[in-house]
Scaffold this motif. Structure first.
Motif, PDB file in Angstrom:
ATOM      1  N   SER A  95      11.712   5.258  -5.177  1.00 43.47           N
ATOM      2  CA  SER A  95      11.546   4.639  -3.864  1.00 43.47           C
ATOM      3  C   SER A  95      12.874   4.254  -3.229  1.00 43.47           C
ATOM      4  O   SER A  95      12.926   3.874  -2.057  1.00 43.47           O
ATOM      5  CB  SER A  95      10.668   3.392  -3.982  1.00 43.47           C
ATOM      6  OG  SER A  95      11.330   2.389  -4.732  1.00 43.47           O
ATOM      7  N   ARG A 408       4.974   0.805  -1.693  1.00 39.92           N
ATOM      8  CA  ARG A 408       4.334   1.723  -0.724  1.00 39.92           C
ATOM      9  C   ARG A 408       4.469   3.175  -1.161  1.00 39.92           C
ATOM     10  O   ARG A 408       4.890   4.044  -0.404  1.00 39.92           O
ATOM     11  CB  ARG A 408       4.934   1.520   0.670  1.00 39.92           C
ATOM     12  CG  ARG A 408       4.785   0.105   1.198  1.00 39.92           C
ATOM     13  CD  ARG A 408       5.616  -0.147   2.430  1.00 39.92           C
ATOM     14  NE  ARG A 408       5.560  -1.544   2.851  1.00 39.92           N
ATOM     15  CZ  ARG A 408       6.324  -2.067   3.805  1.00 39.92           C
ATOM     16  NH1 ARG A 408       7.207  -1.304   4.442  1.00 39.92           N
ATOM     17  NH2 ARG A 408       6.214  -3.351   4.115  1.00 39.92           N
ATOM     18  N   MET A 409       4.096   3.418  -2.412  1.00 31.05           N
ATOM     19  CA  MET A 409       4.155   4.762  -2.968  1.00 31.05           C
ATOM     20  C   MET A 409       2.731   5.257  -3.203  1.00 31.05           C
ATOM     21  O   MET A 409       1.823   4.471  -3.476  1.00 31.05           O
ATOM     22  CB  MET A 409       4.948   4.766  -4.277  1.00 31.05           C
ATOM     23  CG  MET A 409       6.363   4.235  -4.129  1.00 31.05           C
ATOM     24  SD  MET A 409       7.287   4.170  -5.685  1.00 31.05           S
ATOM     25  CE  MET A 409       7.635   5.918  -5.938  1.00 31.05           C
ATOM     26  N   THR A 410       2.530   6.557  -3.131  1.00 32.04           N
ATOM     27  CA  THR A 410       1.204   7.135  -3.276  1.00 32.04           C
ATOM     28  C   THR A 410       0.827   7.252  -4.746  1.00 32.04           C
ATOM     29  O   THR A 410       1.709   7.352  -5.619  1.00 32.04           O
ATOM     30  CB  THR A 410       1.138   8.530  -2.637  1.00 32.04           C
ATOM     31  OG1 THR A 410       2.006   9.420  -3.367  1.00 32.04           O
ATOM     32  CG2 THR A 410       1.581   8.481  -1.178  1.00 32.04           C
ATOM     33  N   PRO A 411      -0.469   7.254  -5.059  1.00 32.49           N
ATOM     34  CA  PRO A 411      -0.895   7.447  -6.446  1.00 32.49           C
ATOM     35  C   PRO A 411      -0.379   8.756  -7.037  1.00 32.49           C
ATOM     36  O   PRO A 411      -0.057   8.821  -8.227  1.00 32.49           O
ATOM     37  CB  PRO A 411      -2.420   7.435  -6.353  1.00 32.49           C
ATOM     38  CG  PRO A 411      -2.721   6.633  -5.131  1.00 32.49           C
ATOM     39  CD  PRO A 411      -1.613   6.958  -4.168  1.00 32.49           C
ATOM     40  N   THR A 413       2.445  10.276  -6.354  1.00 32.09           N
ATOM     41  CA  THR A 413       3.845  10.065  -6.737  1.00 32.09           C
ATOM     42  C   THR A 413       3.936   9.276  -8.028  1.00 32.09           C
ATOM     43  O   THR A 413       4.758   9.572  -8.903  1.00 32.09           O
ATOM     44  CB  THR A 413       4.601   9.326  -5.624  1.00 32.09           C
ATOM     45  OG1 THR A 413       4.543  10.093  -4.415  1.00 32.09           O
ATOM     46  CG2 THR A 413       6.059   9.096  -6.001  1.00 32.09           C
TER      47      THR A 413
END
Length: 572
Positions: A95, A408-411, A413
């Motif tokens: 991130s 604020r990272m996607t599953p 990722t």
């Protein structure tokens, strides 16, 4: 059904020498012949199996099953913890918040040596207090690379720093297990250990300065080492004796970092152009193929400058000091994963929550086909405790899921990063499985108990040898908790036989064991895997073994004096 015989040769000395052979092989192959850790541990495991079968008359099936039992235990107690701790770290790298975190640490001081104390000693102690399991070594080693240290030196600094907090690591888990295995009050053991490791803590930052910059570092930056070490030691002593051994490392870590920050406002160490305290314009060369990104995706070319106050961002590019101002929100998110860990682990320590987790999240079963009796004819515990909700690794996994939200990272990722994290360890996984298999073959066959009984015959001098027993235990198992489970009761029994204080010998087991963390194959494997130098465990072992032996000698001397009228007043 196999019944242990602690003197299978009829000569306790000969039996002890045979029992010592697997451990001697392990250390000799790593340090002397420079073997890779996975091959050295495999040979040592083979030797332990041969001795268990041919000398201790353990059935072949039982011996192999004991190894499988140990390997299975390592999955929950080491791998599950380490994977999740490094996964959280790798998420911050992905991130870009690792860059923010490193700039925040760099702002404490412009001197790289002081940054090393804050990162490896203070921040590492906080990680050890919360999680343990090798996570401080892995995370701090990579952070030290980012401020300019060579990977092997970074791993060595992280390993040496991870000593003083180990006795109370994982929210005091080694002390708790010591109380459970001996049936005595863990608070008493915690108080006594605090009167031993607190002394050790004062010296560790000085060693870090010496490793980082030799005599010049000691001459120029000793006030920072004294401030950090003394603050940590005092806090560890006070909290372990007068409040809670479970929380003493958390407060000691925060207090030591805060004390160094305050010192830095009124004092700065002398420096010169040779010192790579990079904020003054110097630079540090980072070798090629130094892995900084999650999964090792960022290979830095030789002579890449890493400037203090700057950082490596997600692409591996260098950021100059002051080239960007981090907002309060960015700084908060950079520290958020560790704030989440502190909060989640603190909540898990609430009695009602702890009881619920123990009631609903634990599955205990007898390991199939493994039936062992001790020399007295009583069954040896061979139950597997699957703590799938309240385990340290599980709490770290939940912390990682919350970190995904905060950063604020996607599953997707997060899942991809987890796969990269596992691949990052490679052969280190095999090493950890082998060493735990080795420890349980030696334990269940009776080899470890033979060593303990042999050492206990030293009489009053056993007070000097008592920390060495714990040191051997951690060298084999890789954890202070594991060493206390193996040898805690032996230490208390020896104390009763010699008319000594059980709390002294029991605490000596855990305090002596902390010096072996830096040389245990599991931690060597974790350290080299984290810095992208798997296969260099022998080199790293030689870098730290001397410090391990020196600190162990000092601890032996302290415990011996505590068993005499000279320092007997220190025993509660």
């Amino acid at each position: 059904m196999f019944r242990q015989n602690l003197d299978p040769t009829g000569s306790l000395t000969l039996s002890a020498l045979l029992a010592l052979l697997p451990l001697f092989l392990l250390l000799a192959l790593l340090g002397g012949l420079k073997w890779k850790a996975h091959w050295a541990s495999l040979v040592a495991l083979g030797a332990a199996l041969v001795i268990a079968v041919l000398t201790y008359s353990m059935p072949v099936g039982q011996a192999l099953n004991a190894g499988a039992f140990g390997a299975a235990l390592s999955v929950l107690s080491i791998l599950w913890i380490t994977f999740n701790a490094i996964w959280i770290y790798n998420l911050t790298v992905k991130s870009g918040h690792f860059a923010v975190l490193r700039r925040a640490f760099a702002s404490i001081s412009d001197d790289r040596r002081i940054q090393a104390i804050v990162i490896a000693f203070s921040f590492g102690a906080l990680l050890e207090a919360l999680a343990g399991g090798g996570s401080p070594v892995a995370i701090c080693a990579v952070m030290l690379i980012a401020i300019g240290f060579h990977p092997i030196k970074a791993a060595a600094l992280a390993l040496i720093a991870d000593t003083a907090p180990v006795a109370f690591g994982g929210l005091g888990n080694p002390i708790t297990i010591l109380g459970t295995s001996t049936g005595l009050n863990p608070e008493d053991f915690g108080a006594m250990a605090g009167r031993q490791t607190a002394v050790l803590a004062v010296f560790v930052p000085f060693i870090l300065l010496g490793v980082a910059d030799g005599r010049r570092g000691l001459r120029q930056a000793w006030p920072a080492a004294l401030t950090g070490g003394l603050t940590f030691g005092i806090c560890q002593f006070v909290f372990s004796n007068y409040w809670s051994y479970r929380l003493c490392d958390i407060f000691a870590a925060i207090a030591s970092a805060g004390a160094i920050m305050l010192l830095n406002r009124v004092w700065q160490p002398a420096s010169d152009s040779v010192t790579t305290s990079v904020a003054t314009g110097g630079s540090a060369e980072v070798p090629a193929a130094t892995r900084v990104m999650a999964g090792g995706s960022a290979d830095l070319p030789a002579a890449t400058p890493v400037l203090a106050g700057g950082s490596l961002d997600g692409s591996g590019a260098t950021v100059e000091p002051g080239s960007r101002d981090d907002s309060g929100g960015e700084i908060f998110r950079a520290f958020a994963p560790y704030i989440i860990i502190v909060v989640l682990f603190s909540v898990a320590q609430i009695n009602a929550v702890k009881t619920w987790l123990a009631t609903h999240g634990v599955w205990t079963f007898a390991w199939p086909g493994l039936h062992v009796l001790n020399p007295g004819g009583k069954p040896v515990n061979t139950h597997y405790v699957l703590n799938y909700l309240g385990a340290t690794g599980t709490l770290l996994f939940f912390s990682g899921l919350l970190t995904l939200l905060v950063l604020r990272m996607t599953p997707l990722t997060g899942l991809k990063t987890y796969g990269e994290t596992i691949r990052q360890f490679g052969w280190a996984i095999f090493t950890i499985l082998c060493v735990f298999a080795l420890s349980y073959v030696m334990n269940l066959s009776g080899q470890i108990s033979t060593l303990g009984v042999w050492l206990a015959r030293a009489g009053a001098f056993f007070a000097f040898l008592s920390p060495i027993v714990g040191w051997f235990g951690v060298t084999i198992t890789g954890t202070d908790a594991g060493s206390n489970a193996l040898f805690g009761n032996l230490q208390v029994t020896a104390a009763h036989q010699l008319g000594a204080a059980p709390t002294l010998f029991g605490a000596a087991n855990t305090s002596g064991g902390v010096m072996a963390k830096m040389i245990s194959p599991q931690n060597l494997a974790i350290g080299t895997a984290a810095v992208g130098m798997v296969g260099s465990e022998g080199t790293l072992f030689r870098r730290v073994f001397g410090w391990s032996a020196l600190l162990l000698f000092l601890m032996c001397l302290l415990v011996w004096l505590q068993s005499t009228p000279v320092l007997g007043w220190m025993v509660p």
